[in-house]
Design an enzyme around this catalytic site. Sequence first.
Site, PDB file in Angstrom:
ATOM      1  N   ASP A  13      -3.420  -5.642  -8.389  1.00 10.67           N
ATOM      2  CA  ASP A  13      -2.001  -5.901  -8.711  1.00 10.67           C
ATOM      3  C   ASP A  13      -1.749  -7.085  -9.646  1.00 10.67           C
ATOM      4  O   ASP A  13      -0.861  -7.904  -9.378  1.00 10.67           O
ATOM      5  CB  ASP A  13      -1.202  -6.097  -7.410  1.00 10.67           C
ATOM      6  CG  ASP A  13      -1.253  -4.894  -6.494  1.00 10.67           C
ATOM      7  OD1 ASP A  13      -1.968  -3.925  -6.807  1.00 10.67           O
ATOM      8  OD2 ASP A  13      -0.587  -4.925  -5.437  1.00 10.67           O
ATOM      9  N   LYS A  99      -0.254   2.604  -6.083  1.00 10.28           N
ATOM     10  CA  LYS A  99       0.064   2.673  -4.652  1.00 10.28           C
ATOM     11  C   LYS A  99       1.516   2.287  -4.420  1.00 10.28           C
ATOM     12  O   LYS A  99       2.115   1.588  -5.242  1.00 10.28           O
ATOM     13  CB  LYS A  99      -0.848   1.718  -3.871  1.00 10.28           C
ATOM     14  CG  LYS A  99      -0.668   0.261  -4.283  1.00 10.28           C
ATOM     15  CD  LYS A  99      -1.733  -0.611  -3.640  1.00 10.28           C
ATOM     16  CE  LYS A  99      -1.650  -2.036  -4.099  1.00 10.28           C
ATOM     17  NZ  LYS A  99      -0.398  -2.713  -3.780  1.00 10.28           N
ATOM     18  N   CYS A 143      -1.742  -8.167  -0.686  1.00 12.77           N
ATOM     19  CA  CYS A 143      -2.528  -7.026  -1.148  1.00 12.77           C
ATOM     20  C   CYS A 143      -4.017  -7.325  -1.249  1.00 12.77           C
ATOM     21  O   CYS A 143      -4.840  -6.444  -0.990  1.00 12.77           O
ATOM     22  CB  CYS A 143      -1.956  -6.489  -2.452  1.00 12.77           C
ATOM     23  SG  CYS A 143      -0.348  -5.700  -2.158  1.00 12.77           S
TER      24      CYS A 143
END
Length: 191
Positions: A13, A99, A143
Amino acid sequence: MDVPSDAALVIVDVQNDFCPGGALAVPTGDQIMPVINRLIEAFQRSGRPIIASRDWHPARTKHFTTDGGSWPPHCVAGTAGAAFHPSLTLPKGAVIVQKGAGAHEDAYSAFDATLPDGTPLEAILRRENVRHVVVGGLATDYCVRATVLDARQSGYEVTVVREAIRGVDVQTGDSERAIDDMRAAGAIITT
Ligand code: VGL
Ligand code: ZN
């Protein structure tokens, strides 16, 4: 770094919304870029897979405060905030998985991510004979942590590069606690 012959690089990310100026900015999130780029070069030289996950939400999702969730809207699919940070130098062959596209999921872990055709991350890792994942990215306490714990749960060796991660720290110390959790799960934290 020495790239193990069974390793893949998993970059979590590294998107504009998680960097300074973004909708859910991680303080100093952009400072990981030179370190991540060096990891990318090392994996590229070794011919080992480079995988980048991206948070990829719909405009309306239970993940956002606007629909009862925990976070201000961020990384809405296709927006500038969801784009990879411009300083991240992903090579042509990098595999991009996404995601959080469901309206009812948080999908913190890159192990929840898939190719656009639905192929899950683990299928990609299996195909490339990956037994070891080297992890960097954002955010340490969400994450990155979730990805590392899932990787350990699935039996992968995990190396986390300390300078290649940054956290949100909603509560002071969250990132340090996340690092402790990852280490306790068997991840190696390197510098
Ligand atoms: C993340 C909060 C919400 C992350 C994603 O990438 O760590 N954190 N969505
Ligand atoms: Zn998110």
